[in-house]
Design a protein around this motif. Structure first.
Motif, PDB file in Angstrom:
ATOM      1  N   LYS A   1      -7.811   3.167   7.135  1.00 31.95           N
ATOM      2  CA  LYS A   1      -7.197   3.674   7.733  1.00 31.95           C
ATOM      3  C   LYS A   1      -5.632   4.285   6.754  1.00 31.95           C
ATOM      4  O   LYS A   1      -5.819   6.131   8.088  1.00 31.95           O
ATOM      5  CB  LYS A   1      -6.033   2.421   8.284  1.00 31.95           C
ATOM      6  CG  LYS A   1      -4.870   3.136   9.037  1.00 31.95           C
ATOM      7  CD  LYS A   1      -4.235   2.259   9.680  1.00 31.95           C
ATOM      8  CE  LYS A   1      -2.898   2.759  10.612  1.00 31.95           C
ATOM      9  NZ  LYS A   1      -1.721   1.886  11.015  1.00 31.95           N
ATOM     10  N   HIS A   2      -5.899   4.677   5.884  1.00 32.32           N
ATOM     11  CA  HIS A   2      -4.830   5.226   4.791  1.00 32.32           C
ATOM     12  C   HIS A   2      -5.433   6.211   3.527  1.00 32.32           C
ATOM     13  O   HIS A   2      -5.265   7.080   2.882  1.00 32.32           O
ATOM     14  CB  HIS A   2      -4.244   4.403   3.692  1.00 32.32           C
ATOM     15  CG  HIS A   2      -2.895   3.923   4.748  1.00 32.32           C
ATOM     16  ND1 HIS A   2      -1.964   4.232   5.878  1.00 32.32           N
ATOM     17  CD2 HIS A   2      -2.980   2.458   5.333  1.00 32.32           C
ATOM     18  CE1 HIS A   2      -1.249   3.536   6.554  1.00 32.32           C
ATOM     19  NE2 HIS A   2      -1.676   2.529   6.920  1.00 32.32           N
ATOM     20  N   LEU A   3      -6.747   5.821   3.094  1.00 28.48           N
ATOM     21  CA  LEU A   3      -7.827   6.797   2.308  1.00 28.48           C
ATOM     22  C   LEU A   3      -8.052   7.675   3.116  1.00 28.48           C
ATOM     23  O   LEU A   3      -8.644   8.552   2.633  1.00 28.48           O
ATOM     24  CB  LEU A   3      -8.903   5.648   1.390  1.00 28.48           C
ATOM     25  CG  LEU A   3      -9.266   6.600   0.177  1.00 28.48           C
ATOM     26  CD1 LEU A   3      -8.546   6.826  -0.397  1.00 28.48           C
ATOM     27  CD2 LEU A   3     -10.132   5.552  -0.260  1.00 28.48           C
ATOM     28  N   ASP A   4      -8.451   7.801   4.427  1.00 25.11           N
ATOM     29  CA  ASP A   4      -9.749   8.384   4.767  1.00 25.11           C
ATOM     30  C   ASP A   4      -8.674   9.698   5.553  1.00 25.11           C
ATOM     31  O   ASP A   4      -8.106   9.375   5.930  1.00 25.11           O
ATOM     32  CB  ASP A   4     -10.784   7.400   5.696  1.00 25.11           C
ATOM     33  CG  ASP A   4     -11.905   6.482   4.953  1.00 25.11           C
ATOM     34  OD1 ASP A   4     -12.274   6.930   3.946  1.00 25.11           O
ATOM     35  OD2 ASP A   4     -12.160   5.750   5.676  1.00 25.11           O
TER      36      ASP A   4
ATOM     37  N   LYS B   1     -10.872 -10.143   2.668  1.00 25.02           N
ATOM     38  CA  LYS B   1     -11.070  -8.867   2.340  1.00 25.02           C
ATOM     39  C   LYS B   1     -10.717  -7.858   3.808  1.00 25.02           C
ATOM     40  O   LYS B   1     -11.118  -7.010   3.400  1.00 25.02           O
ATOM     41  CB  LYS B   1     -12.651  -9.143   2.610  1.00 25.02           C
ATOM     42  CG  LYS B   1     -13.561  -8.094   0.979  1.00 25.02           C
ATOM     43  CD  LYS B   1     -14.849  -8.700   1.296  1.00 25.02           C
ATOM     44  CE  LYS B   1     -15.488  -8.122   1.723  1.00 25.02           C
ATOM     45  NZ  LYS B   1     -17.065  -8.531   1.476  1.00 25.02           N
ATOM     46  N   THR B   2     -11.338  -8.522   4.791  1.00 24.74           N
ATOM     47  CA  THR B   2     -11.573  -7.346   6.027  1.00 24.74           C
ATOM     48  C   THR B   2     -10.452  -6.676   6.493  1.00 24.74           C
ATOM     49  O   THR B   2     -10.147  -5.439   6.585  1.00 24.74           O
ATOM     50  CB  THR B   2     -12.218  -8.602   7.260  1.00 24.74           C
ATOM     51  OG1 THR B   2     -12.796  -8.977   6.845  1.00 24.74           O
ATOM     52  CG2 THR B   2     -12.049  -7.249   8.708  1.00 24.74           C
ATOM     53  N   GLU B   3      -9.041  -7.996   6.527  1.00 23.50           N
ATOM     54  CA  GLU B   3      -7.932  -7.196   5.943  1.00 23.50           C
ATOM     55  C   GLU B   3      -7.647  -5.647   4.918  1.00 23.50           C
ATOM     56  O   GLU B   3      -7.334  -4.276   5.547  1.00 23.50           O
ATOM     57  CB  GLU B   3      -6.721  -7.827   6.172  1.00 23.50           C
ATOM     58  CG  GLU B   3      -6.523  -8.728   7.438  1.00 23.50           C
ATOM     59  CD  GLU B   3      -5.441  -9.379   7.155  1.00 23.50           C
ATOM     60  OE1 GLU B   3      -4.814  -9.709   8.033  1.00 23.50           O
ATOM     61  OE2 GLU B   3      -5.814 -10.700   6.290  1.00 23.50           O
ATOM     62  N   LEU B   4      -7.899  -5.811   4.110  1.00 26.49           N
ATOM     63  CA  LEU B   4      -8.014  -5.527   2.711  1.00 26.49           C
ATOM     64  C   LEU B   4      -8.631  -3.726   3.277  1.00 26.49           C
ATOM     65  O   LEU B   4      -7.976  -2.793   2.604  1.00 26.49           O
ATOM     66  CB  LEU B   4      -8.318  -5.913   1.766  1.00 26.49           C
ATOM     67  CG  LEU B   4      -7.845  -5.315   0.127  1.00 26.49           C
ATOM     68  CD1 LEU B   4      -6.468  -4.918   0.229  1.00 26.49           C
ATOM     69  CD2 LEU B   4      -8.874  -6.072  -0.555  1.00 26.49           C
TER      70      LEU B   4
ATOM     71  N   PHE C   1       1.201  -0.954  -0.023  1.00 26.91           N
ATOM     72  CA  PHE C   1      -0.075  -0.528  -0.015  1.00 26.91           C
ATOM     73  C   PHE C   1       1.253   1.277   0.056  1.00 26.91           C
ATOM     74  O   PHE C   1       2.149   1.630   0.831  1.00 26.91           O
ATOM     75  CB  PHE C   1      -0.584  -0.364   1.378  1.00 26.91           C
ATOM     76  CG  PHE C   1      -1.937  -1.181   1.595  1.00 26.91           C
ATOM     77  CD1 PHE C   1      -3.115  -0.698   1.060  1.00 26.91           C
ATOM     78  CD2 PHE C   1      -1.484  -2.695   1.897  1.00 26.91           C
ATOM     79  CE1 PHE C   1      -4.040  -2.335   1.240  1.00 26.91           C
ATOM     80  CE2 PHE C   1      -2.426  -3.381   1.480  1.00 26.91           C
ATOM     81  CZ  PHE C   1      -3.298  -3.687   1.339  1.00 26.91           C
ATOM     82  N   TYR C   2       0.778   1.946  -0.895  1.00 27.81           N
ATOM     83  CA  TYR C   2       1.803   3.411  -1.149  1.00 27.81           C
ATOM     84  C   TYR C   2       0.562   4.940  -0.950  1.00 27.81           C
ATOM     85  O   TYR C   2      -0.389   4.945  -1.216  1.00 27.81           O
ATOM     86  CB  TYR C   2       2.000   3.461  -2.670  1.00 27.81           C
ATOM     87  CG  TYR C   2       2.713   2.255  -3.181  1.00 27.81           C
ATOM     88  CD1 TYR C   2       4.506   2.106  -2.318  1.00 27.81           C
ATOM     89  CD2 TYR C   2       3.212   1.434  -3.439  1.00 27.81           C
ATOM     90  CE1 TYR C   2       5.279   1.517  -3.001  1.00 27.81           C
ATOM     91  CE2 TYR C   2       3.393  -0.044  -3.440  1.00 27.81           C
ATOM     92  CZ  TYR C   2       4.699   0.017  -3.825  1.00 27.81           C
ATOM     93  OH  TYR C   2       5.982  -1.188  -4.073  1.00 27.81           O
ATOM     94  N   ARG C   3       1.076   4.907  -0.019  1.00 29.79           N
ATOM     95  CA  ARG C   3       0.435   6.759  -0.548  1.00 29.79           C
ATOM     96  C   ARG C   3       1.476   7.923  -0.784  1.00 29.79           C
ATOM     97  O   ARG C   3       2.459   7.929  -0.279  1.00 29.79           O
ATOM     98  CB  ARG C   3      -0.186   6.686   1.311  1.00 29.79           C
ATOM     99  CG  ARG C   3      -0.389   8.125   1.456  1.00 29.79           C
ATOM    100  CD  ARG C   3      -0.826   8.747   2.688  1.00 29.79           C
ATOM    101  NE  ARG C   3      -2.275   9.225   2.538  1.00 29.79           N
ATOM    102  CZ  ARG C   3      -3.102   9.292   3.761  1.00 29.79           C
ATOM    103  NH1 ARG C   3      -3.401   8.443   4.481  1.00 29.79           N
ATOM    104  NH2 ARG C   3      -3.920  10.254   3.693  1.00 29.79           N
ATOM    105  N   ARG C   4       0.593   8.060  -1.565  1.00 36.48           N
ATOM    106  CA  ARG C   4       1.894   9.037  -2.861  1.00 36.48           C
ATOM    107  C   ARG C   4       3.122   8.887  -3.179  1.00 36.48           C
ATOM    108  O   ARG C   4       3.981   9.261  -2.798  1.00 36.48           O
ATOM    109  CB  ARG C   4       1.862  10.729  -2.123  1.00 36.48           C
ATOM    110  CG  ARG C   4       0.643  11.090  -2.037  1.00 36.48           C
ATOM    111  CD  ARG C   4       0.276  12.325  -2.553  1.00 36.48           C
ATOM    112  NE  ARG C   4      -0.984  13.271  -2.047  1.00 36.48           N
ATOM    113  CZ  ARG C   4      -1.824  12.529  -2.682  1.00 36.48           C
ATOM    114  NH1 ARG C   4      -2.009  12.294  -3.439  1.00 36.48           N
ATOM    115  NH2 ARG C   4      -2.938  13.712  -1.741  1.00 36.48           N
ATOM    116  N   GLY C   5       3.658   7.255  -3.615  1.00 35.21           N
ATOM    117  CA  GLY C   5       4.697   6.835  -3.766  1.00 35.21           C
ATOM    118  C   GLY C   5       5.806   6.845  -2.513  1.00 35.21           C
ATOM    119  O   GLY C   5       7.235   5.779  -2.142  1.00 35.21           O
TER     120      GLY C   5
END
Length: 161
Positions: free
Chosen positions: A158-161, A149-152, A133-137
């Motif tokens: 956690k990282h998109l909101d 699916k739950t972990e995903l 999972f990358y946030r802005r690289g």
């Protein structure tokens, strides 16, 4: 009858357009650049292969999540096939058969695996599936092995909101 035929045509066209028509073969540096330049705030990169049972088992979760977020410009999913370049047609058929709608690339760089694997994550031994999972690289989460699916969903929220 004409309306039914027209509806069938529209549905078929929409389905065909939604699936990726080609699978580019990339070297690691091209993949690395693609990750670094991804415009989405959250980029999920899954390393998999058509011959990997856990990879195939988790793909429906990825497709469900991708459908949920595909209109969100802050979200992007990239599936990186580690199949051999000579198996490209098998990858394309697999995509069609499994209705894979996320972007797929084939990493054609097997001879240099010992070079690029530690660049993805120093702790990665090369086993698949692996999801990064990358946030802005920048890597924000590394998941080695099959992911539920739950972990995903938890990692994405956690990282998109």
């Amino acid at each position: 009858m004409k309306k039914l035929m027209l509806l069938f045509y529209i549905v078929c066209q929409t389905t065909l357009q939604a699936q990726q028509e080609s699978v580019p073969l990339l070297k690691f540096e091209e993949l690395e650049k693609k990750i670094a330049e991804a415009p989405a705030r959250l980029l999920i990169v899954n390393f998999w292969a058509t011959t990997c049972a856990p990879c195939v088992k988790e793909l429906p979760h990825f497709m469900e999540i991708n459908r949920r977020y595909e209109t969100n410009p802050e979200f992007k999913m990239l599936l990186v096939s580690l199949d051999r370049a000579k198996d490209l047609e098998r990858v394309k058929k697999f995509m069609t058969d499994k209705d894979i709608r996320a972007e797929v690339v084939l990493l054609d760089d097997n001879k240099r695996m010992n070079t690029w694997i530690p660049r993805i994550d120093p702790e990665w031994g090369g086993e698949i599936p692996v999801t990064v999972f990358y946030r802005r690289g920048v890597t924000v989460h590394f998941h080695n092995g099959e992911i539920s699916k739950t972990e995903l969903e938890e990692i994405i929220s956690k990282h998109l909101d």
